[in-house]
Design an enzyme around this catalytic site. Structure first.
Site, PDB file in Angstrom:
ATOM      1  N   HIS A   1     -20.531 -83.329  40.771  1.00 57.02           N
ATOM      2  CA  HIS A   1     -19.291 -82.657  41.163  1.00 57.02           C
ATOM      3  C   HIS A   1     -18.181 -83.695  41.271  1.00 57.02           C
ATOM      4  CE1 HIS A   1     -16.432 -80.013  42.733  1.00 57.02           C
ATOM      5  NE2 HIS A   1     -17.161 -79.313  43.574  1.00 57.02           N
TER       6      HIS A   1
ATOM      7  N   CYS B   1     -11.791 -78.204  44.810  1.00 56.92           N
ATOM      8  CA  CYS B   1     -12.568 -78.367  43.578  1.00 56.92           C
ATOM      9  C   CYS B   1     -11.913 -77.729  42.363  1.00 56.92           C
ATOM     10  CB  CYS B   1     -13.966 -77.791  43.766  1.00 56.92           C
ATOM     11  SG  CYS B   1     -14.727 -78.224  45.344  1.00 56.92           S
TER      12      CYS B   1
ATOM     13  N   LYS C   1     -22.756 -79.758  35.887  1.00 57.69           N
ATOM     14  CA  LYS C   1     -22.780 -80.638  37.058  1.00 57.69           C
ATOM     15  C   LYS C   1     -24.164 -81.270  37.252  1.00 57.69           C
ATOM     16  CE  LYS C   1     -19.070 -78.732  39.990  1.00 57.69           C
ATOM     17  NZ  LYS C   1     -18.550 -77.660  39.130  1.00 57.69           N
TER      18      LYS C   1
ATOM     19  N   GLU D   1     -21.456 -66.938  42.853  1.00 57.08           N
ATOM     20  CA  GLU D   1     -20.896 -67.075  41.508  1.00 57.08           C
ATOM     21  C   GLU D   1     -21.639 -66.196  40.504  1.00 57.08           C
ATOM     22  OE1 GLU D   1     -19.482 -70.495  38.323  1.00 57.08           O
ATOM     23  OE2 GLU D   1     -20.717 -71.074  40.041  1.00 57.08           O
TER      24      GLU D   1
ATOM     25  N   PHE E   1     -12.926 -75.182  47.811  1.00 56.98           N
ATOM     26  CA  PHE E   1     -12.854 -74.941  49.249  1.00 56.98           C
ATOM     27  C   PHE E   1     -11.469 -74.409  49.588  1.00 56.98           C
ATOM     28  CE2 PHE E   1     -16.189 -77.630  51.716  1.00 56.98           C
ATOM     29  CZ  PHE E   1     -17.199 -76.888  51.128  1.00 56.98           C
TER      30      PHE E   1
ATOM     31  N   HIS F   1     -19.179 -73.016  37.691  1.00 60.05           N
ATOM     32  CA  HIS F   1     -18.849 -73.977  38.751  1.00 60.05           C
ATOM     33  C   HIS F   1     -20.130 -74.538  39.376  1.00 60.05           C
ATOM     34  CE1 HIS F   1     -16.559 -75.906  41.876  1.00 60.05           C
ATOM     35  NE2 HIS F   1     -17.188 -75.241  42.829  1.00 60.05           N
TER      36      HIS F   1
END
Length: 423
Positions: free
Chosen positions: A348, A173, A343, A322, A408, A311
């Protein structure tokens, strides 16, 4: 003498401003900079419900509601996965926006930096289907070239006549954020003068959705499907996948001014750091390190940020980590620096996510507003302690903004942009 020369070179590198002179976007909330801005101002979502007999249940997703086959010749199309098509078109849009015909006149001083998760995944999956169903046992000659992860970067460099470095980044990502940071480093070091940098993803196929569903990470379809992505919310049920492509033309300030290019904003700082923790679960230390590195490169304190695009994938495990990282980095400014997660609108976009969210930051700088985290009326207590911007956007001058992406595998990318009006 050698030491003095090295210090001079290092000082020159630090002083190089990196200008954003071109913007190209194809996204679920707009196909141009203007339409994306309109969607952000209105908190208009691109998320909808998707059903297929091949899947166990309906899924929310955010597609680009357009096909682009007419943009390419019949000879070209077999080589071009949808991800590659999106990359080519967004890069072309950015190039035209920057007032560049092509990059051949820059010789080896121009580069392409591309981020993606799956690249030509749809082409690869279709060939796999044909092979295992017995339709074909030997692929067409173009299949390999269509499914390469670096196909987007290669096609851009070929079409735009870019003769310098061509690099592809696949850090999940954070892929396009890593690509943009790489481009900035090479410009600041003096290796190149100009770059096309960004990312693309088009993986909204049943086989990909089914694979993600195996992670138990995808959201349920909300009664109002467009509200299915709810970052930081107590009601969030998981992430929503989207597709699209965003590219920027980046160049040294001197290079941009020499050719009298308009400057949209400056990339002031960047930071890349790894969690060193788990292949699928985030850890705050990597996010903290990436943000601090970006702020250090930008030469500003966290309290000087006017906006952070988080994010925030709307997952149970990701959002609280986060928020903890943001609180650590912001310190006493945690309650004063506005934070939102867009998002909720564009979903995403995987390999294009960092670039899309950097675009949001640039638009915030240029148009003096803070975008909201849409559909956030009930903040999860685990996500409290920061200054959330909820429901609707706010009019406010923005001088510095930062985006954070956490991929990831634990690769985190933070990017800081500053307004061109500060100079």
């Amino acid at each position: 003498m050698l030491l003095i020369w090295l210090l001079k070179i290092c000082k020159q590198a630090v002083m190089i401003d990196i200008a954003i002179t071109g913007i190209g976007v194809i996204s679920p909330i707009g196909m141009t900079e203007t339409t994306v801005l309109e969607s952000l101002l209105a908190s208009r979502s691109g998320v909808r419900a998707f059903e297929s007999q091949a899947l166990s249940r309906p899924f929310p997703m955010a597609p680009v509601e357009a096909q682009f086959n007419d943009s390419f010749t019949r000879v070209e199309l077999p080589f071009l996965d949808r991800t590659t098509q999106l990359a080519i078109l967004a890069a072309q849009q950015a190039t035209e926006n920057a007032g560049i015909v092509n990059y051949s006149s820059f010789g080896e001083r121009a580069g392409v930096f591309f981020g993606t998760v799956r690249g030509g995944g749809a082409t690869e999956w279709e060939w796999t289907r044909q092979f295992y169903t017995g339709e074909k046992k030997t692929a067409k000659p173009y299949v390999i070239m269509g499914c390469m992860a670096n196909a987007g970067a290669a096609q851009i460099s070929i079409r735009q006549q870019v003769y310098g470095p061509t690099a592809s980044h696949t850090s999940a990502c954070s892929s396009s954020g890593s690509a943009i940071a790489d481009a900035c480093r090479q410009i600041r070091s003096g290796e190149i003068d100009v770059a096309i940098a960004g990312g693309a993803e088009a993986a909204l196929t049943p086989v990909f959705l089914g694979a993600w569903d195996g992670l138990r990470a995808l959201a349920e379809v909300d009664p109002v499907p467009s509200q299915s992505c709810r970052p930081f919310s107590r009601q969030r049920t998981g992430l929503v996948l989207g597709e699209g492509s965003v590219f920027f033309v980046l160049e040294s300030r001197e290079h941009a001014e020499r050719r009298q290019a308009p400057i949209h904003a400056f990339v002031a700082g960047w930071g890349i750091a790894s969690d060193g923790y788990h292949i699928g679960s985030p850890h705050q230390r990597g996010q903290i390190a990436a943000m601090r590195s970006a702020l250090r490169t930008a030469g500003i304190d966290a309290s000087e940020l006017d906006y952070i695009n988080a994010h925030a994938t709307a997952t149970r495990g990701g959002d609280p980590v986060e928020v903890a990282a943001l609180k650590e980095v912001l310190g006493n400014a945690a309650q004063s620096v506005p934070v939102s997660a867009t998002k909720a609108l564009h979903a995403h976009m995987l390999g294009a996510a960092s670039a899309m969210e950097l675009l949001v930051c640039v638009l915030a700088l240029r148009h003096s507003f803070i975008p909201a985290t849409a559909h956030l009326s009930d903040i999860d207590p685990e996500c409290s302690g920061i200054r959330h911007v909820t429901e609707t956007m706010r009019d406010q001058p923005v001088r510095h903004a930062m985006s954070l992406s956490a991929g990831f595998g634990g690769t985190n990318a933070a990017l800081v942009v500053r307004s061109s009006t500060l100079d």
